[in-house]
Design a protein around this motif. Structure first.
Motif, mmCIF file in Angstrom:
data_model
loop_
_atom_site.group_PDB
_atom_site.id
_atom_site.type_symbol
_atom_site.label_atom_id
_atom_site.label_comp_id
_atom_site.label_asym_id
_atom_site.label_seq_id
_atom_site.Cartn_x
_atom_site.Cartn_y
_atom_site.Cartn_z
ATOM 1 N N ARG A 1 0.908 -0.977 -0.016
ATOM 2 C CA ARG A 1 -0.125 0.006 -0.028
ATOM 3 C C ARG A 1 0.802 1.240 -0.128
ATOM 4 N NH1 ARG A 1 -3.352 -2.927 3.637
ATOM 5 N NH2 ARG A 1 -2.417 -1.944 5.611
ATOM 6 N N LYS A 2 1.881 1.182 0.777
ATOM 7 C CA LYS A 2 2.773 2.324 0.856
ATOM 8 C C LYS A 2 3.684 2.396 -0.743
ATOM 9 C CE LYS A 2 4.459 1.729 5.687
ATOM 10 N NZ LYS A 2 5.442 1.607 6.590
ATOM 11 N N LEU A 3 3.959 1.435 -1.426
ATOM 12 C CA LEU A 3 4.535 1.567 -2.671
ATOM 13 C C LEU A 3 3.175 2.056 -3.588
ATOM 14 C CD1 LEU A 3 6.673 0.782 -4.667
ATOM 15 C CD2 LEU A 3 5.601 -1.674 -4.831
ATOM 16 N N HIS A 4 2.088 1.413 -3.621
ATOM 17 C CA HIS A 4 1.106 2.328 -4.359
ATOM 18 C C HIS A 4 0.941 3.678 -4.061
ATOM 19 C CE1 HIS A 4 -3.346 3.307 -5.089
ATOM 20 N NE2 HIS A 4 -2.827 2.791 -6.493
ATOM 21 N N ARG A 5 0.993 4.231 -2.987
ATOM 22 C CA ARG A 5 0.899 5.721 -2.298
ATOM 23 C C ARG A 5 1.955 6.158 -3.034
ATOM 24 N NH1 ARG A 5 2.603 6.423 3.411
ATOM 25 N NH2 ARG A 5 4.424 6.059 2.216
ATOM 26 N N ASP A 6 3.336 5.786 -3.087
ATOM 27 C CA ASP A 6 4.362 6.461 -3.417
ATOM 28 C C ASP A 6 4.282 6.830 -4.906
ATOM 29 O OD1 ASP A 6 5.353 6.434 -0.926
ATOM 30 O OD2 ASP A 6 6.778 4.973 -1.271
ATOM 31 N N ILE A 7 3.847 5.615 -5.690
ATOM 32 C CA ILE A 7 3.457 5.836 -7.205
ATOM 33 C C ILE A 7 2.611 6.768 -7.575
ATOM 34 C CG2 ILE A 7 3.249 4.578 -9.433
ATOM 35 C CD1 ILE A 7 4.194 2.013 -8.080
ATOM 36 N N ALA A 8 1.748 6.790 -6.644
ATOM 37 C CA ALA A 8 0.573 7.888 -7.210
ATOM 38 C C ALA A 8 0.955 9.159 -6.868
ATOM 39 C CB ALA A 8 -0.512 7.574 -6.190
ATOM 40 N N LYS A 9 1.810 9.438 -5.780
ATOM 41 C CA LYS A 9 2.435 10.714 -5.799
ATOM 42 C C LYS A 9 3.395 11.147 -6.805
ATOM 43 C CE LYS A 9 2.056 11.032 -0.562
ATOM 44 N NZ LYS A 9 2.951 11.422 0.649
ATOM 45 N N PHE A 10 4.198 10.054 -7.287
ATOM 46 C CA PHE A 10 5.115 10.560 -8.081
ATOM 47 C C PHE A 10 4.310 11.064 -9.494
ATOM 48 C CE2 PHE A 10 7.238 8.704 -12.145
ATOM 49 C CZ PHE A 10 8.167 9.392 -12.183
ATOM 50 N N PHE A 11 3.343 10.487 -9.739
ATOM 51 C CA PHE A 11 2.625 10.734 -11.189
ATOM 52 C C PHE A 11 1.933 11.933 -10.935
ATOM 53 C CE2 PHE A 11 3.246 6.356 -12.679
ATOM 54 C CZ PHE A 11 3.560 6.491 -13.896
ATOM 55 N N ALA A 12 1.354 12.148 -9.680
ATOM 56 C CA ALA A 12 0.619 13.650 -9.583
ATOM 57 C C ALA A 12 1.981 14.755 -9.692
ATOM 58 C CB ALA A 12 0.134 13.706 -8.096
ATOM 59 N N TRP A 13 3.334 14.369 -9.301
ATOM 60 C CA TRP A 13 4.390 15.281 -9.327
ATOM 61 C C TRP A 13 4.459 15.552 -10.834
ATOM 62 C CZ3 TRP A 13 9.029 14.454 -11.140
ATOM 63 C CH2 TRP A 13 10.241 15.355 -11.192
ATOM 64 N N CYS A 14 4.509 14.183 -11.714
ATOM 65 C CA CYS A 14 4.765 14.335 -13.176
ATOM 66 C C CYS A 14 3.645 15.242 -13.900
ATOM 67 C CB CYS A 14 4.706 13.141 -13.714
ATOM 68 S SG CYS A 14 6.217 12.093 -13.158
ATOM 69 N N ARG A 15 2.507 14.983 -13.403
ATOM 70 C CA ARG A 15 1.314 16.085 -13.972
ATOM 71 C C ARG A 15 1.435 17.497 -13.440
ATOM 72 N NH1 ARG A 15 -4.841 14.260 -13.450
ATOM 73 N NH2 ARG A 15 -4.194 13.013 -15.147
ATOM 74 N N ALA A 16 1.962 17.775 -12.341
ATOM 75 C CA ALA A 16 2.251 19.204 -12.211
ATOM 76 C C ALA A 16 3.300 19.617 -12.556
ATOM 77 C CB ALA A 16 2.215 19.215 -10.460
ATOM 78 N N SER A 17 4.203 18.995 -13.053
ATOM 79 C CA SER A 17 5.509 19.292 -13.845
ATOM 80 C C SER A 17 5.157 19.386 -15.161
ATOM 81 C CB SER A 17 6.777 18.419 -13.432
ATOM 82 O OG SER A 17 6.759 18.430 -11.958
ATOM 83 N N GLY A 18 4.254 19.003 -15.711
ATOM 84 C CA GLY A 18 3.881 19.165 -17.014
ATOM 85 C C GLY A 18 4.589 17.809 -17.785
ATOM 86 N N LEU A 19 4.862 16.788 -17.172
ATOM 87 C CA LEU A 19 5.577 15.634 -17.584
ATOM 88 C C LEU A 19 4.593 14.584 -17.953
ATOM 89 C CD1 LEU A 19 8.662 15.461 -15.470
ATOM 90 C CD2 LEU A 19 8.573 16.169 -17.743
#
Length: 464
Positions: free
Chosen positions: A172-190
């Protein structure tokens, strides 16, 4: 292109030979000679390359611009180029980021750095775990893909592979980390804004393995309530009373804290063990800084009220350090030379305690639920279980364990005075009257002498 160290004589010879010649003494300065109908012409050229961009500029002709002036112009061009293109500053980092391939492998460390700058350096273990999860689980599956190329099936494959070896809570922690990573990618225009992220729960659930096939987390082996007093008596026995590791275990039990906050830990880089500066002068309060707590970034520092027995342990350790001349030692639990305590002695001491208990017909401090030998983190489970069985307020035990009791952070009470009474009750449960007096005798030997004299039988009266 030939390279020479230019002099006026060398330049006078080169202007008769067609070609490009580089000055070995001035980076980027080139003499370019071309044959024309009226004879050879020579020009000074400045060349430079910044990353993948090449620059070429004519800075004069020879002999109108002599060698000395050409060198000055070349150096000036280099300084201007370095200033404008910021070869070492933030602009250089931005250009490097723009030119770096946008793969999961290259972006994951940048996301971790952004999380660190946003939340601070409080929990070093958190950042270390984020990097480790990316390296061990994410990179093997999608490390060479761009964020927009990652599909929901890729994330499901990562999680299903993790379910084979990791507990469900860790996945569950791994899924949370991946979700945060893609949220950061979206905010960064990636990552495209119009696409749902591949970590969307509604899309993932049909692709994940059934819950029955997942590896469930097991609680840490705890010290049974019925074995607590026997455990304390064994630590205070002649075989273990001089062991610093045994005293650290006893202090950890009395404070319901993590062993990493007492002696430091191997898997938490940057954490500091208990130091004398963390205690008040009367040794009644122990304040653990937020950066040393597992949930310090969220719950802040941890204030631990100390019972009488815990204060006696601190006084005993202080007395031993003074006897060894270690008055300037910053650590509470230190080696005989005043250096930081080695955490690896803790498991060895637990093994010796369990073997010693078996020799006295004990159960070796084995947890009945897990069937394993007790663990230091299980002391916290022992404290929590004791509190529940004795009707202690749930909020007090959670605060004593530094757990979050309010997700909205409305309740910010520390309840130090109420928890002080709780820790006194917990210590009275752990100690019998005999072990309490025995610990006190280590701190104040004169009491031990009085007790021994008092217990002697009265002298017999002689007949007249």
């Amino acid at each position: 292109m030939s390279q020479n160290i230019f002099t006026d004589a060398v330049v006078a010879l080169l202007i008769c030979l067609e070609g490009d010649y580089t000055d070995g003494a001035t980076p980027g300065l080139t003499l370019s000679v071309h044959e024309r109908e009226g004879g050879c012409t020579a020009s000074w050229i400045f060349r430079a390359q910044v990353r993948n961009n090449r620059f070429k500029r004519t800075i004069g002709t020879y002999p109108k611009v002599p060698l000395a002036e050409a060198r000055e112009r070349a150096l000036l061009c280099r300084d201007i180029l370095a200033t404008c293109f910021d070869l070492t500053g933030p602009l250089a980092d931005a250009v490097a980021f723009r030119e770096t391939p946008k793969t999961i492998r290259s972006l994951w460390p940048l996301w971790v750095e952004s999380e660190k700058s946003r939340c601070g350096d409080g929990a070093q273990k958190t950042w270390k775990d984020l990097l480790a999860r990316g390296k061990n689980h994410v990179f093997p599956a999608v490390g060479d893909k761009a964020p927009a190329e990652v599909l929901t099936g890729d994330v499901a494959r990562i999680l299903n592979n993790a379910y084979v070896t990791l507990h469900e809570s860790t996945v569950r922690k791994l899924h949370r980390d991946i979700a945060k990573f893609f949220a950061w990618c979206r905010a960064s225009g990636l990552y495209p804004v119009g696409l749902p992220p591949p970590t969307e729960v509604s899309l993932l659930l049909p692709l994940l393995v059934r819950p029955i096939n997942r590896l469930k987390g097991t609680p840490p082996p705890a010290l049974a309530e019925k074995d607590v007093q026997r455990f304390v008596a064994l630590i205070l026995s002649e075989a273990f009373r001089t062991s610093m590791a045994a005293m650290a275990l006893l202090f950890t039990l009395l404070t319901a804290s993590r062993i990493g906050n007492v002696v430091g830990s191997l898997n938490r880089e940057g954490t500091s063990p208990a130091q004398w500066k963390d205690f008040n002068k009367s040794l009644t309060l122990w304040t653990i800084p937020a950066q040393n707590m597992k949930c310090g970034a969220r719950n802040g520092s941890h204030v631990v009220p100390l019972s009488r027995q815990a204060r006696d342990i601190l006084r005993l350790i202080k007395k031993r350090q003074e006897e060894r001349g270690l008055t300037s030692c910053p650590y509470v639990f230190a080696t005989r030379n005043g250096k930081r305590f080695d955490y690896r002695l803790i498991p060895e001491t637990i093994r010796r305690l369990c073997e010693a208990d078996l020799k006295t017909n004990g159960n070796g401090f084995v947890d009945e639920e897990t069937g394993s030998r007790m663990h230091t983190h299980g002391f916290r489970a022992t404290f929590k279980t004791w509190g529940t069985n004795h009707g202690v307020d749930w909020t007090l035990t959670e605060l004593s364990l530094h757990h979050a009791i309010d997700n909205l952070h409305y309740d910010r009470a520390k309840a130090v005075s109420r928890r002080r009474r709780l820790m006194e009750q917990w210590a009275d449960f752990c100690f019998t009257e005999k072990t309490r007096e025995l610990l006190r005798s280590f701190v104040e030997p004169q009491n031990e002498t009085k007790t021994e004299v008092f217990l002697l039988p009265p002298p017999e009266k002689k007949e007249a």
